[in-house]
Design a protein around this motif. Structure first.
Motif, PDB file in Angstrom:
ATOM      1  N   MET A   1       0.583   2.624  -9.874  1.00  9.48           N
ATOM      2  CA  MET A   1      -0.020   2.683  -8.559  1.00  9.48           C
ATOM      3  C   MET A   1       0.979   3.182  -7.514  1.00  9.48           C
ATOM      4  O   MET A   1       0.665   4.037  -6.678  1.00  9.48           O
ATOM      5  CB  MET A   1      -0.551   1.291  -8.162  1.00  9.48           C
ATOM      6  CG  MET A   1      -1.140   1.258  -6.752  1.00  9.48           C
ATOM      7  SD  MET A   1      -2.479   2.458  -6.506  1.00  9.48           S
ATOM      8  CE  MET A   1      -3.723   1.776  -7.623  1.00  9.48           C
ATOM      9  N   ALA A   2       2.198   2.663  -7.532  1.00 11.26           N
ATOM     10  CA  ALA A   2       3.211   3.084  -6.558  1.00 11.26           C
ATOM     11  C   ALA A   2       3.539   4.566  -6.713  1.00 11.26           C
ATOM     12  O   ALA A   2       3.738   5.281  -5.726  1.00 11.26           O
ATOM     13  CB  ALA A   2       4.473   2.241  -6.713  1.00 11.26           C
ATOM     14  N   ILE A   5       0.923   6.589  -5.057  1.00  9.69           N
ATOM     15  CA  ILE A   5       1.050   6.561  -3.599  1.00  9.69           C
ATOM     16  C   ILE A   5       2.089   7.572  -3.127  1.00  9.69           C
ATOM     17  O   ILE A   5       1.845   8.351  -2.193  1.00  9.69           O
ATOM     18  CB  ILE A   5       1.412   5.137  -3.123  1.00  9.69           C
ATOM     19  CG1 ILE A   5       0.236   4.191  -3.364  1.00  9.69           C
ATOM     20  CG2 ILE A   5       1.816   5.139  -1.645  1.00  9.69           C
ATOM     21  CD1 ILE A   5       0.552   2.730  -3.133  1.00  9.69           C
ATOM     22  N   VAL A  20       8.369   3.766  -2.104  1.00 10.20           N
ATOM     23  CA  VAL A  20       7.700   2.482  -1.899  1.00 10.20           C
ATOM     24  C   VAL A  20       8.676   1.384  -2.284  1.00 10.20           C
ATOM     25  O   VAL A  20       9.245   1.394  -3.375  1.00 10.20           O
ATOM     26  CB  VAL A  20       6.416   2.368  -2.743  1.00 10.20           C
ATOM     27  CG1 VAL A  20       5.817   0.965  -2.617  1.00 10.20           C
ATOM     28  CG2 VAL A  20       5.402   3.412  -2.325  1.00 10.20           C
ATOM     29  N   LEU A  22       9.159  -2.920  -2.317  1.00  9.91           N
ATOM     30  CA  LEU A  22       8.463  -4.200  -2.226  1.00  9.91           C
ATOM     31  C   LEU A  22       9.462  -5.347  -2.258  1.00  9.91           C
ATOM     32  O   LEU A  22      10.575  -5.214  -2.797  1.00  9.91           O
ATOM     33  CB  LEU A  22       7.478  -4.357  -3.384  1.00  9.91           C
ATOM     34  CG  LEU A  22       6.314  -3.357  -3.457  1.00  9.91           C
ATOM     35  CD1 LEU A  22       5.453  -3.650  -4.668  1.00  9.91           C
ATOM     36  CD2 LEU A  22       5.488  -3.391  -2.183  1.00  9.91           C
ATOM     37  N   ALA A 125      -2.894   1.694   0.929  1.00  4.57           N
ATOM     38  CA  ALA A 125      -1.869   1.569  -0.112  1.00  4.57           C
ATOM     39  C   ALA A 125      -1.460   0.116  -0.310  1.00  4.57           C
ATOM     40  O   ALA A 125      -1.245  -0.340  -1.446  1.00  4.57           O
ATOM     41  CB  ALA A 125      -0.647   2.414   0.255  1.00  4.57           C
ATOM     42  N   LEU A 129      -1.740  -1.868  -3.776  1.00  2.59           N
ATOM     43  CA  LEU A 129      -0.547  -2.467  -4.378  1.00  2.59           C
ATOM     44  C   LEU A 129      -0.749  -3.953  -4.622  1.00  2.59           C
ATOM     45  O   LEU A 129      -0.327  -4.488  -5.654  1.00  2.59           O
ATOM     46  CB  LEU A 129       0.666  -2.247  -3.480  1.00  2.59           C
ATOM     47  CG  LEU A 129       1.279  -0.848  -3.505  1.00  2.59           C
ATOM     48  CD1 LEU A 129       2.293  -0.687  -2.390  1.00  2.59           C
ATOM     49  CD2 LEU A 129       1.932  -0.566  -4.861  1.00  2.59           C
ATOM     50  N   GLU A 130      -1.392  -4.634  -3.685  1.00  3.72           N
ATOM     51  CA  GLU A 130      -1.638  -6.067  -3.874  1.00  3.72           C
ATOM     52  C   GLU A 130      -2.491  -6.302  -5.109  1.00  3.72           C
ATOM     53  O   GLU A 130      -2.197  -7.193  -5.929  1.00  3.72           O
ATOM     54  CB  GLU A 130      -2.321  -6.659  -2.646  1.00  3.72           C
ATOM     55  CG  GLU A 130      -2.511  -8.178  -2.795  1.00  3.72           C
ATOM     56  CD  GLU A 130      -3.499  -8.755  -1.802  1.00  3.72           C
ATOM     57  OE1 GLU A 130      -3.366  -9.940  -1.467  1.00  3.72           O
ATOM     58  OE2 GLU A 130      -4.424  -8.028  -1.400  1.00  3.72           O
ATOM     59  N   ALA A 132      -2.808  -4.365  -7.703  1.00  2.00           N
ATOM     60  CA  ALA A 132      -2.015  -4.034  -8.893  1.00  2.00           C
ATOM     61  C   ALA A 132      -1.024  -5.142  -9.209  1.00  2.00           C
ATOM     62  O   ALA A 132      -0.818  -5.501 -10.378  1.00  2.00           O
ATOM     63  CB  ALA A 132      -1.284  -2.712  -8.671  1.00  2.00           C
ATOM     64  N   LEU A 133      -0.417  -5.713  -8.165  1.00  2.00           N
ATOM     65  CA  LEU A 133       0.551  -6.798  -8.369  1.00  2.00           C
ATOM     66  C   LEU A 133      -0.132  -8.056  -8.885  1.00  2.00           C
ATOM     67  O   LEU A 133       0.416  -8.767  -9.740  1.00  2.00           O
ATOM     68  CB  LEU A 133       1.290  -7.090  -7.067  1.00  2.00           C
ATOM     69  CG  LEU A 133       2.292  -6.025  -6.604  1.00  2.00           C
ATOM     70  CD1 LEU A 133       2.824  -6.352  -5.217  1.00  2.00           C
ATOM     71  CD2 LEU A 133       3.444  -5.887  -7.593  1.00  2.00           C
TER      72      LEU A 133
END
Length: 363
Positions: A1-2, A5, A20, A22, A125, A129-130, A132-133
């Motif tokens: 995913m990242a 992005i 990206v 995190l 995004a 990302l949330e 996916a995490l």
């Protein structure tokens, strides 16, 4: 995913750099998880107490645009060609979880339209990302539970103790993606540590000795203190390196194996690269050590019961044989034969008192 992005961002600015970052597990640094574009210094973690525009944007929670980075003292150079930088906080449920970073070799490269467009892009995004995490966390937790269950179920398997220990070491190493897992046992009679199992079998973590310590002080200290011990950066390590010899262990965590107030040994997890243990990893390690201790305690208790039952049966048979014997030579030979099934020895003799001296009558 990242990666998707950063790739989407470069579709708009082909000559730019996008990354990206995190929050790490301990929430002490921003970790680079994806990047695309021109060459940049290979910094993977940005401490939250350190300098830089990215860290500044994270703490403020506001979009930060610097048209000319050479005029901003907060700028931390990553690539000499960068002239403008745009940082978007990635926010989920009022919490900033990371930064979407854009850099360009031209000054004032991001106009108002671009900033608005990428602001909306950053919001989408962050949500992606949330999700996916969350999926990654769920899958990771499921994997951990499965491996922990395997460790627990190992106590039910009808296998030799050495085979059981090897399986426990293999599963524990797999649980933490460690390079080496070493399990040592505590011998209560000898009052010392004895070898248990190592995964992979050709590696021995207890032979990696930090300067000032002697083998096997590390695991001995863990067991004596009854609590975990973490060594995260052993740059001064002395390694005896037997087996694979793939280099010195850099980071090690050791935990005592204690169950029902009894100590059964210790376990060490070793990493060949620098590894910072998160609070979640430490909690998981303590949980795993508790289950290892219970499995070993249960297996040893069963072994002890079986050994005592066998000894009792041997003594019963020996008593019966002695009672049935009618002459001295038969009694003595039967005594020695039965004694060998109860006690481990290299040789034994029987002496009888005759007057003021002893006479050996059987060997």
């Amino acid at each position: 995913m990242a990666e998707q992005i950063t790739g989407a961002a470069l579709n708009e600015f082909t000559n730019a750099y996008c990354s990206v970052l995190l929050l790490n597990d301990n929430e002490t640094a921003l970790r680079l998880i994806a990047r695309a574009g021109y060459a940049m210094d290979s910094v993977t973690d940005l401490p939250l107490n350190g300098p830089g525009l990215i860290v500044t944007a994270f703490h403020s929670g506001q979009v930060l645009y610097v048209p000319d980075v050479t005029q901003d003292q907060r700028y931390l150079q990553g690539a000499p060609v960068t002239r403008s930088e745009l940082d978007f906080p990635l926010r989920v449920r009022n919490k900033v979880i990371g930064i979407l970073n854009l850099e360009h070799p031209e000054a004032n490269a991001f106009n108002e339209r671009s900033r608005r467009m990428f602001g909306a892009f950053a919001e989408h995004a962050a949500l992606a990302l949330e999700n996916a995490l969350l999926l990654k966390t769920t899958n990771q937790r499921l994997r951990q539970l499965n491996l922990l269950n395997e460790i627990t179920r190992a106590a039910l398997a009808d296998v030799e103790f050495g085979t059981l220990l090897q399986k426990l070491a293999d599963r524990t190493r797999e649980l933490f993606y460690a390079d080496v897992c070493s399990i040592v046992l505590w011998d209560d009679e000898l009052q010392r540590i004895i070898p248990g199992a190592v995964s992979p079998p050709m590696r021995r973590v207890e032979e990696d000795i930090p300067a000032g310590e002697s083998k096997p002080d590390f695991l001995q200290q863990v067991l004596n203190q009854g609590r975990l011990k973490v060594l995260e950066n052993l740059s001064n390590i002395q390694s005896l390196k037997l087996g694979r010899g793939q280099g010195e262990e850099i980071s090690v965590i050791g935990l005592p194996l204690i169950a029902n107030q009894g100590k059964y040994g210790a376990v060490a997890l070793s990493f060949d690269q620098a590894h910072r243990f998160s609070s979640q990893e430490i909690t998981l390690a303590e949980q795993a050590a508790g289950q290892l201790a219970l499995v070993i305690a249960k297996t040893r208790s069963l072994q002890l019961s079986q050994r005592r039952a066998l000894e009792a049966e041997n003594l019963r048979q020996a008593t019966g044989a002695l009672a049935a014997a009618v002459d001295l030579d038969t009694v003595l030979q039967s005594l020695l034969d039965r004694l060998a099934s109860v006690l481990a020895f290299d040789s034994a003799s029987v002496f009888l008192i005759e007057g003021d001296h002893l006479r050996m009558v059987s060997v």
